[in-house]
Design an enzyme around this catalytic site. Structure first.
Site, PDB file in Angstrom:
ATOM      1  N   ASP A 199      20.874  50.369  69.566  1.00 37.34           N
ATOM      2  CA  ASP A 199      20.898  51.368  70.339  1.00 37.34           C
ATOM      3  C   ASP A 199      20.085  51.933  70.601  1.00 37.34           C
ATOM      4  OD1 ASP A 199      24.267  50.305  69.713  1.00 37.34           O
ATOM      5  OD2 ASP A 199      23.605  52.269  67.551  1.00 37.34           O
ATOM      6  N   GLY A 247      32.933  48.778  62.340  1.00 34.28           N
ATOM      7  CA  GLY A 247      32.903  50.547  62.318  1.00 34.28           C
ATOM      8  C   GLY A 247      32.899  50.985  63.557  1.00 34.28           C
ATOM      9  N   ARG A 261      29.163  56.850  67.343  1.00 32.37           N
ATOM     10  CA  ARG A 261      29.698  58.508  68.021  1.00 32.37           C
ATOM     11  C   ARG A 261      30.021  57.911  69.678  1.00 32.37           C
ATOM     12  NH1 ARG A 261      24.199  59.964  68.417  1.00 32.37           N
ATOM     13  NH2 ARG A 261      23.758  60.002  66.287  1.00 32.37           N
ATOM     14  N   PHE A 262      30.140  56.921  69.586  1.00 37.18           N
ATOM     15  CA  PHE A 262      30.557  56.966  71.191  1.00 37.18           C
ATOM     16  C   PHE A 262      31.348  56.084  71.700  1.00 37.18           C
ATOM     17  CE2 PHE A 262      27.236  53.485  71.495  1.00 37.18           C
ATOM     18  CZ  PHE A 262      27.614  53.025  72.307  1.00 37.18           C
ATOM     19  N   ASP A 288      17.099  57.420  69.695  1.00 39.82           N
ATOM     20  CA  ASP A 288      18.614  57.790  68.907  1.00 39.82           C
ATOM     21  C   ASP A 288      17.542  56.924  67.334  1.00 39.82           C
ATOM     22  OD1 ASP A 288      20.211  58.486  67.214  1.00 39.82           O
ATOM     23  OD2 ASP A 288      22.232  57.193  68.214  1.00 39.82           O
TER      24      ASP A 288
HETATM   25  P1  ADP Z   1      25.976  54.391  64.263  1.00 44.05           P
HETATM   26  O1  ADP Z   1      25.009  53.822  64.977  1.00 44.05           O
HETATM   27  O2  ADP Z   1      25.799  55.731  64.168  1.00 44.05           O
HETATM   28  O3  ADP Z   1      26.732  53.405  62.248  1.00 44.05           O
HETATM   29  P2  ADP Z   1      27.275  52.779  66.184  1.00 44.05           P
HETATM   30  O4  ADP Z   1      29.365  52.749  66.637  1.00 44.05           O
HETATM   31  O5  ADP Z   1      26.527  52.114  66.377  1.00 44.05           O
HETATM   32  O6  ADP Z   1      27.081  53.869  64.838  1.00 44.05           O
HETATM   33  O7  ADP Z   1      27.969  51.333  64.945  1.00 44.05           O
HETATM   34  C1  ADP Z   1      29.350  50.889  63.959  1.00 44.05           C
HETATM   35  C2  ADP Z   1      29.211  50.368  63.418  1.00 44.05           C
HETATM   36  O8  ADP Z   1      28.980  49.091  63.644  1.00 44.05           O
HETATM   37  C3  ADP Z   1      28.668  50.515  61.961  1.00 44.05           C
HETATM   38  O9  ADP Z   1      28.274  50.194  60.996  1.00 44.05           O
HETATM   39  C4  ADP Z   1      26.980  49.657  62.561  1.00 44.05           C
HETATM   40  O10 ADP Z   1      26.321  48.854  61.108  1.00 44.05           O
HETATM   41  C5  ADP Z   1      27.858  48.115  63.267  1.00 44.05           C
HETATM   42  N1  ADP Z   1      26.743  47.274  63.549  1.00 44.05           N
HETATM   43  C6  ADP Z   1      26.876  48.336  65.230  1.00 44.05           C
HETATM   44  N2  ADP Z   1      26.166  47.048  65.823  1.00 44.05           N
HETATM   45  C7  ADP Z   1      26.433  46.335  65.043  1.00 44.05           C
HETATM   46  C8  ADP Z   1      25.060  44.654  65.207  1.00 44.05           C
HETATM   47  N3  ADP Z   1      24.862  44.680  66.484  1.00 44.05           N
HETATM   48  N4  ADP Z   1      25.956  43.764  64.600  1.00 44.05           N
HETATM   49  C9  ADP Z   1      26.883  43.988  63.429  1.00 44.05           C
HETATM   50  N5  ADP Z   1      27.170  45.769  62.977  1.00 44.05           N
HETATM   51  C10 ADP Z   1      26.858  46.230  64.206  1.00 44.05           C
HETATM   52 MG    MG Z   2      24.503  52.306  65.869  1.00 45.35          MG
END
Ligand code: ADP
Ligand code: MG
Length: 346
Positions: free
Chosen positions: A196, A65, A68-69, A179
């Site tokens: 995060d 997915g 934001r960054f 956050d």
């Molecule tokens: P947000 O926190 O706003 O959803 P992120 O960029 O942090 O945006 O995450 C993007 C996607 O990746 C989200 O669907 C999140 O659940 C998934 N994700 C982030 N970190 C992990 C991780 N360590 N393991 C599994 N999925 C992750």
């Molecule tokens: Mg996140």
């Protein structure tokens, strides 16, 4: 103190917890193959910090997915990992890169059951990425808002207490999350894992690449912001200002997560951002009259959402308060009278 000189490797170990600000070329005895004139000298294995991961060692898999960054990918590096690849366009200049390195250096200091495991980072532009353990669970956001899973009080309390423990640890380490939200909390077999933390300053710099409303505010973010942050949003352009995040603003955000767990929705649902900013900045809170929960459960909300940062409890106190929630009133049952909360507008 039992260590001898022979225990010490010639590899450079970061001096304590000092912020990383160099490009880590060590007196390399001729081993470092840094090309003259190259701003990013090739790092020999001897000059790497223990948490540096060469980008070529990472196998990047499917896109999980994007936030934001940048984008998050499933990856392989000695097993399954999550790779957060940063949009380098926003980290072009020296200062921003420095900030990124500093944030990563706080990230790597954390070791707690309820925090995501930081494995390393790729720090050589144009490849900038953060590597963490891959969470196999779902986020609280997915549970609550997408799957509409109901959390009974026992589970709510359990999840919230684990969040408090992870957050209490972060705060003890001097790290402000900035956050905390249901999207950054994973639940895996009943275990809570927070992600995060401390990355917000970079995410802020990347607003430009995301869909956001007219105020430049990413959706689903506002209801976690404490009044003091709302007021600084009102007064300034969010791109320019250092927002006043603090341990107390993390506690405010926790209050919103507690509300989500109780209600299955966000506070100020359906209201335009301008209205939310105005109300919260004035000290108004989401009314709780329709929330079926006991007084002590609502009191936690009111404490976390206190207008003055100093009136909000810390996570250790919150953990204790939740511990004392009486067992017999934990399950919402229709035979129990609904306790009216004190006025939500204060
Ligand atoms: P947000 O926190 O706003 O959803 P992120 O960029 O942090 O945006 O995450 C993007 C996607 O990746 C989200 O669907 C999140 O659940 C998934 N994700 C982030 N970190 C992990 C991780 N360590 N393991 C599994 N999925 C992750
Ligand atoms: Mg996140």
């Amino acid at each position: 103190s039992g260590s001898t000189d022979s225990d010490r490797t010639p590899v450079r170990v970061d001096s304590q917890d000092s912020q990383v600000s160099d490009t880590e070329t060590v007196t390399d005895g001729g081993l470092g193959a840094s090309a003259a004139g190259n701003r990013w000298p090739r790092q020999s294995s001897l000059s790497m910090r223990e948490w540096d991961i060469p980008f070529d060692e990472l196998k990047i898999g499917e896109l999980i997915g994007s936030g934001r960054f940048g984008a998050v990918y499933r990856g392989q590096w000695h097993g399954d990992v999550a790779v957060k690849v940063l949009d380098v366009n926003y980290l072009k200049d020296e200062k921003t890169l420095e900030q990124f390195k500093n944030e990563v250096s706080t990230f790597r200091k954390t070791r707690h059951e309820n925090l995501i495991l930081f494995m390393g980072a790729c720090m050589k532009p144009p490849q900038l990425a953060i590597v963490t353990s891959l969470s196999k669970g779902m986020t609280l956001y997915t549970h609550i808002h997408l799957r509409k899973d109901k959390f009974n009080m026992t589970k709510t309390k359990n999840v919230a207490q684990q969040i408090s423990q992870g957050m209490g640890y972060l705060h003890a380490k001097g790290i402000v999350h900035k956050d905390l939200k249901s999207k950054n909390i994973f639940v895996e077999n009943g275990k809570v894992v927070i992600t995060d933390f401390g990355l917000f300053s970079i995410t802020k710099l990347c607003f430009g690449n995301r869909k956001s409303d007219s105020l430049g505010i990413p959706p689903g973010w506002l209801c976690y912001l404490a009044p003091e942050i709302m007021r600084s949003l009102q007064a300034h352009n969010p791109h320019d200002v250092e927002l006043p995040f603090s341990k107390a603003s993390d506690v405010y955000a926790f209050g919103t997560v507690w509300y989500e767990l109780l209600c299955g929705e966000w506070p100020f649902k359906g209201q335009p951002p301008e209205a939310v900013i105005w109300q919260v900045g004035k000290g108004m809170k989401q009314p709780l009259a329709n929330l079926q929960a006991s007084r002590d459960v609502k009191d936690i909300l009111m404490l976390c959402w206190s207008f003055r940062p100093g009136d909000r409890p810390d996570f250790i106190r919150l953990h204790n308060i939740m511990d004392k929630l009486p067992k017999k009133r934990l399950e919402r049952s229709p035979s129990h009278p609904i306790h009216l909360s004190r006025s939500a507008e204060s």
